[in-house]
Motif scaffolding. Sequence first.
Motif, PDB file in Angstrom:
ATOM      1  N   LEU A 339       0.864  -1.194   0.000  1.00 35.17           N
ATOM      2  CA  LEU A 339       0.000   0.000   0.000  1.00 35.17           C
ATOM      3  C   LEU A 339       0.896   1.238   0.000  1.00 35.17           C
ATOM      4  CD1 LEU A 339      -3.229   0.659   1.981  1.00 35.17           C
ATOM      5  CD2 LEU A 339      -1.427   2.376   2.015  1.00 35.17           C
ATOM      6  N   ARG A 340       0.612   2.133  -0.929  1.00 40.03           N
ATOM      7  CA  ARG A 340       1.396   3.373  -1.018  1.00 40.03           C
ATOM      8  C   ARG A 340       0.454   4.560  -0.893  1.00 40.03           C
ATOM      9  NH1 ARG A 340       3.704   6.509  -5.439  1.00 40.03           N
ATOM     10  NH2 ARG A 340       2.798   5.082  -6.961  1.00 40.03           N
ATOM     11  N   ILE A 341       0.741   5.404   0.093  1.00 40.20           N
ATOM     12  CA  ILE A 341      -0.092   6.593   0.281  1.00 40.20           C
ATOM     13  C   ILE A 341       0.348   7.658  -0.720  1.00 40.20           C
ATOM     14  CG2 ILE A 341      -0.650   8.476   1.889  1.00 40.20           C
ATOM     15  CD1 ILE A 341      -0.571   6.412   4.157  1.00 40.20           C
ATOM     16  N   LEU A 356      -2.815   0.274  -4.117  1.00 36.83           N
ATOM     17  CA  LEU A 356      -2.576  -1.013  -3.463  1.00 36.83           C
ATOM     18  C   LEU A 356      -2.077  -2.004  -4.508  1.00 36.83           C
ATOM     19  CD1 LEU A 356      -2.999  -2.623  -0.784  1.00 36.83           C
ATOM     20  CD2 LEU A 356      -5.273  -3.226  -1.662  1.00 36.83           C
ATOM     21  N   ASP A 357      -0.815  -2.405  -4.354  1.00 38.12           N
ATOM     22  CA  ASP A 357      -0.180  -3.295  -5.334  1.00 38.12           C
ATOM     23  C   ASP A 357      -0.550  -2.797  -6.737  1.00 38.12           C
ATOM     24  OD1 ASP A 357       0.918  -4.912  -3.282  1.00 38.12           O
ATOM     25  OD2 ASP A 357      -0.998  -5.935  -3.051  1.00 38.12           O
ATOM     26  N   VAL A 364     -10.729  -2.262  -5.569  1.00 36.04           N
ATOM     27  CA  VAL A 364     -10.560  -2.055  -4.120  1.00 36.04           C
ATOM     28  C   VAL A 364     -11.870  -1.481  -3.557  1.00 36.04           C
ATOM     29  CG1 VAL A 364      -9.271  -0.825  -2.324  1.00 36.04           C
ATOM     30  CG2 VAL A 364      -8.070  -1.624  -4.391  1.00 36.04           C
ATOM     31  N   GLY A 365     -12.386  -0.450  -4.232  1.00 30.51           N
ATOM     32  CA  GLY A 365     -13.599   0.225  -3.761  1.00 30.51           C
ATOM     33  C   GLY A 365     -14.797  -0.723  -3.727  1.00 30.51           C
ATOM     34  N   ALA A 393      -5.401   6.404 -11.019  1.00 32.70           N
ATOM     35  CA  ALA A 393      -6.508   6.605 -10.076  1.00 32.70           C
ATOM     36  C   ALA A 393      -6.012   6.225  -8.682  1.00 32.70           C
ATOM     37  CB  ALA A 393      -7.688   5.703 -10.463  1.00 32.70           C
ATOM     38  N   THR A 394      -6.770   6.602  -7.676  1.00 34.47           N
ATOM     39  CA  THR A 394      -6.449   6.158  -6.309  1.00 34.47           C
ATOM     40  C   THR A 394      -7.741   5.721  -5.618  1.00 34.47           C
ATOM     41  OG1 THR A 394      -6.822   8.264  -5.123  1.00 34.47           O
ATOM     42  CG2 THR A 394      -4.634   7.948  -6.106  1.00 34.47           C
ATOM     43  N   THR A 395      -7.553   5.037  -4.495  1.00 32.61           N
ATOM     44  CA  THR A 395      -8.665   4.819  -3.572  1.00 32.61           C
ATOM     45  C   THR A 395      -8.496   5.885  -2.499  1.00 32.61           C
ATOM     46  OG1 THR A 395      -8.498   2.456  -3.979  1.00 32.61           O
ATOM     47  CG2 THR A 395      -9.795   3.139  -2.062  1.00 32.61           C
TER      48      THR A 395
END
Length: 423
Positions: A339-341, A356-357, A364-365, A393-395
């Motif tokens: 996991l990378r912030i 995440l990976d 994930v969502g 994109a990100t979560t």
Amino acid sequence: MNAKSLPTATHQMGHDVGGLDVAAIRQDFPLLTTPFHGKPMVYLDSAVSGQIPQIVIERMDHYQRFEHTNVHRGVSTLSQEATDRFEEAREKVRGFLNAASTKEIIWTRGTTEAINLVAQTWGRTNIHPGDEILLSAMEHHANIVPWQMLAAEKGATIRVLPMNDAGELLLEDLDALLTPRTKFLGLIQVSNVLGTINPVKEIIAKAHAKGVCVLVDGAQSVPHLAVDVQDLDADFFVFSGHKLSGPTGIGVLYGKKALLEKMPPWQGGGSMILAVSWEKTTYIGLPGKFEAGTPAITQAIGLGAAIDYLQGIGLERIAAYEQQLLTYATAQLSKIEGLRIIGTAHEKASVISFVLDSIHPHDVGSILDHEGIVVRAGHHCAQPVMQRMGVPATTRASFAYYNTKEDVDALVAGILKVKEIFG
Ligand code: PMP
């Protein structure tokens, strides 16, 4: 006023956890106390829209049942009282922002409409061919697209104040970017993706030293920080009610009176005129000049009630509590392998975006959703931020004053489940 009594706050301060009685606060929110997919609701999407407490819902319900008619029209007692409630809400917003006058508070549909209003009135009057519009690298589309449209119309240029990999603006570049051609600076106070809290007061002072007008996008700051527009010396400040535990359909444009007075009206119609004839129309003064047509009365009153509710808890206590949650969540999420912030600024509000990976944030969502955990996945209306950070994109998990450490733990468990599913 009808005999039926107004809703009053039921929330009481009691057993404080880190400065707030969150268990009691949560009881104020019907949505938070209703199971979701058969599981306890874990709402970590307040950056998209804050949840609305019962008292705000009841205040709007009361208005619609017993007080409703149109405002600023007619001599009926009903209309005068509706107008009073509507204008009281404006006064609440004035106090909330510490604006000098209610003439500086313009109702809009939200942040987006407020920025478009400024672009199309102040912008069309003050931006000329060859001028430069400076925007930060972390703006939401709402503070990019209206300026691109204006720049195209006027032959002006958009320039960008860059940021580093942590998501902090490069203030050392600011002086060089504030050129004699720069007329306007659009600046987000808190990033909806990265959580970064920008030093807006310092940036505004630098811009003003060069005669540049500044609009602050406060959509994500007002839920987390106490804002004082006079102390910031912002020329314009905008926000949306729905991010502030209020309803959708209402937002605010604050503008310095001297600027608003010089700006032409935006939309034309009823309520904003002094006199209309076929030959000539004259306009009323502030704030009505910018409020053509029937406004969102229920929503304005609801936003006023939301401000009362938040002030009842205390904005400083909210900020302190959310910082504790942010620290806890950052530590817990950082332990998860892979996991990378995205967004690690020194000064942050309680918003955490992550990848995440190589699992797509939509996956994930969706998996988190089945666990009863609501997050946002996507580009968060900030595609240039995604491009800068090199991710599609990100979560995003965003935390409010009604979230708990248990919510963070549920998120961590949910993410571990996602990892398990994707092996
Ligand atoms: N600016 C920021 C920073 C935001 O987070 C948002 C909402 N995501 C907006 C502007 C737009 O707000 P609205 O959709 O309420 O107009």
